[in-house]
Scaffold this motif. Structure first.
Motif, PDB file in Angstrom:
ATOM      1  N   GLN A 129     -33.693  90.942 -11.284  1.00 15.11           N
ATOM      2  CA  GLN A 129     -33.203  91.585 -12.509  1.00 15.11           C
ATOM      3  C   GLN A 129     -33.564  90.749 -13.737  1.00 15.11           C
ATOM      4  N   VAL A 130     -33.434  89.444 -13.613  1.00 13.43           N
ATOM      5  CA  VAL A 130     -33.695  88.560 -14.758  1.00 13.43           C
ATOM      6  C   VAL A 130     -35.199  88.468 -15.030  1.00 13.43           C
ATOM      7  N   TRP A 131     -35.991  88.320 -13.966  1.00 18.25           N
ATOM      8  CA  TRP A 131     -37.455  88.229 -14.121  1.00 18.25           C
ATOM      9  C   TRP A 131     -37.985  89.525 -14.771  1.00 18.25           C
ATOM     10  N   THR A 132     -37.479  90.660 -14.303  1.00 19.09           N
ATOM     11  CA  THR A 132     -37.964  91.947 -14.809  1.00 19.09           C
ATOM     12  C   THR A 132     -37.567  92.131 -16.277  1.00 19.09           C
ATOM     13  N   ALA A 133     -36.346  91.706 -16.618  1.00 18.17           N
ATOM     14  CA  ALA A 133     -35.939  91.773 -18.030  1.00 18.17           C
ATOM     15  C   ALA A 133     -36.817  90.845 -18.866  1.00 18.17           C
ATOM     16  N   ALA A 134     -37.160  89.669 -18.305  1.00 17.12           N
ATOM     17  CA  ALA A 134     -37.970  88.687 -19.034  1.00 17.12           C
ATOM     18  C   ALA A 134     -39.391  89.197 -19.296  1.00 17.12           C
ATOM     19  N   ALA A 135     -39.858  90.118 -18.446  1.00 16.44           N
ATOM     20  CA  ALA A 135     -41.204  90.674 -18.642  1.00 16.44           C
ATOM     21  C   ALA A 135     -41.304  91.432 -19.963  1.00 16.44           C
ATOM     22  N   ARG A 160     -37.248  81.034 -21.450  1.00 14.89           N
ATOM     23  CA  ARG A 160     -36.157  80.357 -20.739  1.00 14.89           C
ATOM     24  C   ARG A 160     -36.343  80.415 -19.232  1.00 14.89           C
ATOM     25  N   VAL A 161     -36.964  81.510 -18.780  1.00 14.03           N
ATOM     26  CA  VAL A 161     -37.057  81.762 -17.335  1.00 14.03           C
ATOM     27  C   VAL A 161     -38.272  81.068 -16.713  1.00 14.03           C
ATOM     28  N   LEU A 162     -39.334  80.868 -17.511  1.00 11.35           N
ATOM     29  CA  LEU A 162     -40.559  80.283 -16.942  1.00 11.35           C
ATOM     30  C   LEU A 162     -40.333  78.926 -16.266  1.00 11.35           C
ATOM     31  N   PRO A 163     -39.581  77.989 -16.886  1.00 11.58           N
ATOM     32  CA  PRO A 163     -39.360  76.710 -16.184  1.00 11.58           C
ATOM     33  C   PRO A 163     -38.605  76.891 -14.864  1.00 11.58           C
ATOM     34  N   LEU A 164     -37.701  77.865 -14.819  1.00 13.47           N
ATOM     35  CA  LEU A 164     -36.982  78.146 -13.569  1.00 13.47           C
ATOM     36  C   LEU A 164     -37.942  78.674 -12.515  1.00 13.47           C
TER      37      LEU A 164
END
Lengths: 208, 208
Positions: free
Chosen positions: A111-117, A125-129
């Motif tokens: 859900q978070v990766w798809t929102a980040a797209a 914020r999500v790329l380092p994770l």
């Protein structure tokens, strides 16, 4: 001192419940349905208490991802402890890796990766994770398979195993895909086991 | 009659531009950012014209997915036409299948699938599409690989190839993963090629 300890214990338990509730909420209600208010209610804590530790929704969500990822990796490691070595071990390890990608944590992260797209600020914020999670799970897989990551073929076969597991995870998001998946896991584990055991023999290695 | 033909042609072109714009919009702006208004602007048509054909946003989006999926499958088939048979063909076919899962269409579908995970009504609409797309791409893969789907091992290896491709697609959503991916595709294709060519030999088949 005897009074402080139970308090600290309670506070740690609340913290973990909050982060677990965030992950469950993401998996059930999606990115836009995971508000601080909804998580507060699910975890049984006040909005104010959450906002004291996590000023924004994004802080709460990325902290939950980091904390719960480490937690899940420990579970994968513990589940693999005491497994015998040999072909059966490869299958058991692949099963546990695939379990990770079909569990609640993966559904939340999706859900978070798809929102980040579709959201550049969130993506930053999500790329380092993503980088951290990818390296860590590769390292865990290498360790559990007792494989030689210096060997380029082994490195790629383990990567392929994790990519396959990620694809199986995605195929499980809308329907229970466990029956189909178990056949594919068996087939691939048998291949992987054969491939890893022949990697050491230079005459055979070029076939892969 | 000579006047009607160009009009029909224009109308069909507008229809396709609208559905393409919907897919591009989903990939760029995500599920919640893909409104009828935004798509109308991107495609250069009026909101009213869209709503005449597609009463709801969900109608527009699911129609776009169906239409563009068929379009993409045709492209995969055409791209594979004239490829020579043998090991190089397997690699070329795997490359084309992986291209599908790393393209704009997959990124758009991912937005819809992920939204459907948290929305029961949308899930009901999307499930038949998931089933249809899954069957169709498996059929295209079997056809292009010239493989025997009646053989259970072949069936599972082709499924695993598509699951791997799906996982590689997901790994490409936030970053350009093409370098890492090309190595994995090569390794996998070499394995698949060897495995498919030995499936016919009953003595060896049990190894897989």
């Amino acid at each position: 001192m005897t009074i402080r300890e139970p308090q600290q214990e309670r506070s740690r338990a609340t913290h973990q419940r909050l982060l677990e509730a965030t992950i469950e909420c993401l998996a059930d209600r999606g990115w836009s349905g995971t508000t601080v208010g909804v998580v507060a209610q699910r975890a049984g804590v006040s909005r104010g208490a959450i906002q004291h530790h996590f000023p924004t929704r994004e802080d709460l969500i990325t902290s939950a991802l980091e904390f719960m990822f480490d937690h899940r990796m420990n579970e994968v490691r513990i589940a693999a402890e005491g497994l015998p070595f040999g072909p059966r071990r490869v299958e058991s390890v692949v099963v546990r890796l695939v379990d990770y990608f079909t569990g609640v944590f993966f559904k939340a992260a999706l859900q978070v990766w798809t929102a980040a797209a579709a959201d550049a600020a969130l993506r930053e914020r999500v790329l380092p994770l993503e980088l951290k999670f990818g390296r860590k799970i590769h390292q865990v897989a290498i360790e559990l398979l007792d494989a030689d990551d210096e060997d380029p073929t082994t490195h790629r076969l383990v990567q392929a195993t994790l990519d396959l597991a990620r694809g199986l995870g995605l195929a499980d998001v809308l329907t229970d895909d466990s029956r189909r998946r178990s056949e594919i896991v068996k087939t691939w584990a048998a291949h992987l086991s054969t491939a890893l055991s022949t990697v050491d023999e230079p005459e055979v290695a070029n076939n892969f």
